[in-house]
Design an enzyme around this catalytic site. Structure first.
Site, mmCIF file in Angstrom:
data_model
loop_
_atom_site.group_PDB
_atom_site.id
_atom_site.type_symbol
_atom_site.label_atom_id
_atom_site.label_comp_id
_atom_site.label_asym_id
_atom_site.label_seq_id
_atom_site.Cartn_x
_atom_site.Cartn_y
_atom_site.Cartn_z
ATOM 1 N N TYR A 47 41.461 -11.275 -65.397
ATOM 2 C CA TYR A 47 40.062 -11.510 -65.043
ATOM 3 C C TYR A 47 39.251 -12.138 -66.176
ATOM 4 C CZ TYR A 47 35.271 -10.933 -63.533
ATOM 5 O OH TYR A 47 33.950 -11.172 -63.216
ATOM 6 N N LYS A 63 38.026 -16.162 -66.094
ATOM 7 C CA LYS A 63 36.597 -16.474 -66.082
ATOM 8 C C LYS A 63 36.217 -17.319 -67.296
ATOM 9 C CE LYS A 63 33.995 -15.110 -63.386
ATOM 10 N NZ LYS A 63 33.585 -15.696 -62.077
#
Length: 376
Positions: free
Chosen positions: A158, A162
């Site tokens: 994650y 990002k």
């Protein structure tokens, strides 16, 4: 600034926790020519609400996959702005790593390519505070600023996805498009987003219910920002207005902004207790095990997961990144967003807490009713 009626906006992740709030604000306040809602799933209640709000704005629902190149290119035809909130949020290590990287990074790249192909001049990306870290228990960051350039050093899917997606978005700012216009982009980095409908808050509540309505304390002294979902949505509207202004876009384009509000910085456990204590939730006693010991246990579990990877997918119950995230001193200021975008939190801490607490009460009542039905 261009006349409002000439603006049409695509919102990805429009059926999600944040995306639907952004759509509501666009419908209520911006008077756009068209809003396109892109997501894989929409609840019937949400679609009904949007249709009742639309007034003079054309609302187009696009159900599909952001990894479908032709679908994404078609979705971007004839629009003038994109607000990209679609993302897979996952705190795990192994189970969905490839999927998370694919959606968050490749999906963003496909969307950028579609925007360049279709000469879409405005692109706003919903990033995350996790692209900045935290990377160490020893490094206390309080009221961090954009010019301090903190950067995530974890390989967890994650935060890594990002971070890479945000870099791709900011890198295309200033690109000359086919129709002669200039593409302007910016990225918003919200803190931990809470509010009515938050799946992560619901997850923490359910864990506490399994522990006799008690939240497990974080490391002593750890603090973080929490930000209300309505304020994050409002920041996106202001970013859209700013990037559509040709003069403002020159200074704002290619920039990222931390988005927090006036929610008092506190540990995650303390925050969860604060918004739920009205319903009998408690804060546990201090953790007896040193956090450094738990950290090294997490490291060993990660090594076991890595060694088993060729033959078996083992997902550790916790990992170093999530331990660091929830047990550090890690807060950020929204002063740059205030200065450049005119951002001021629309919803006060007291109002946000009240709305969130009321929602929790409704969820708990529904849960009790469901249990009654099962036992009767």
């Amino acid at each position: 600034m261009l006349p409002t009626a000439t603006c049409s906006c695509l919102v990805t992740g429009a059926g999600g926790f944040l995306g639907q709030r952004i759509v509501r604000l666009l419908l209520e306040e911006e008077g756009l020519e068209e809003i396109r809602l892109l997501d894989k799933v929409f609840s019937p209640q949400l679609l009904m609400e949007f249709s009742e709000l639309k007034h003079k704005t054309k609302v187009t629902v696009l159900k599909g996959d952001i990894l479908d190149q032709q679908f994404v290119r078609k979705a971007c035809q004839g629009i003038t702005a994109v607000i990209h909130t679609a993302s897979i949020i996952d705190t795990g290590l192994q189970l969905r790593k490839a999927f998370v990287m694919n959606v968050n990074m490749k999906g963003t790249e496909l969307l950028l390519e579609a925007c360049i192909l279709n000469s879409v001049p405005v692109f706003i990306y919903t990033s995350s505070v996790e692209v900045a870290g935290p990377n160490s228990f020893r490094q206390a960051i309080q009221n961090g600023r954009e010019d301090e350039l903190f950067e995530n050093q974890w390989n967890n899917a994650y935060p890594l996805s990002k971070m890479l997606a945000e870099k791709a978005v900011l890198a295309v700012d200033g690109q000359l498009l086919r129709d002669g216009s200039i593409m302007h982009t910016c990225s918003l980095r919200p803190m931990y987003i809470y509010g009515e409908g938050s799946e992560f808050l619901l997850y923490e509540l359910n864990k506490a219910l399994d522990n006799n309505k008690t939240f497990i304390r974080n490391r002593e002294g750890s603090i973080a920002n929490q930000v209300y979902v309505g304020n994050v949505a409002w920041a996106h509207i202001l970013a859209l207005r700013a990037l559509r202004d040709s003069e403002k876009a020159k200074s704002i384009g290619g920039q990222f902004y931390y988005i927090s509000d006036d929610t008092p910085p506190q540990s995650y456990a303390s925050f969860h207790h604060e918004v739920s204590k009205e319903w009998g939730f408690k804060l546990g006693s201090k953790i007896g095990i040193p956090i450094t010991l738990i950290y090294w246990v997490a490291f060993l579990l990660e090594m076991i997961s890595f060694m088993l990877c060729p033959i078996f997918t083992y997902e550790p119950p916790f990992n170093r990144h999530t331990l660091m995230l929830t047990n550090s001193v890690f807060t950020f200021s929204y002063k740059k967003a205030q200065k450049d975008l005119g951002y001021e939190p629309r919803v006060s801490w007291l109002e946000a807490k009240q709305k969130t607490s009321q929602w929790i009460g409704t969820e708990m009542a529904d849960k009790r009713e469901c249990l009654k039905t099962k036992t009767s």
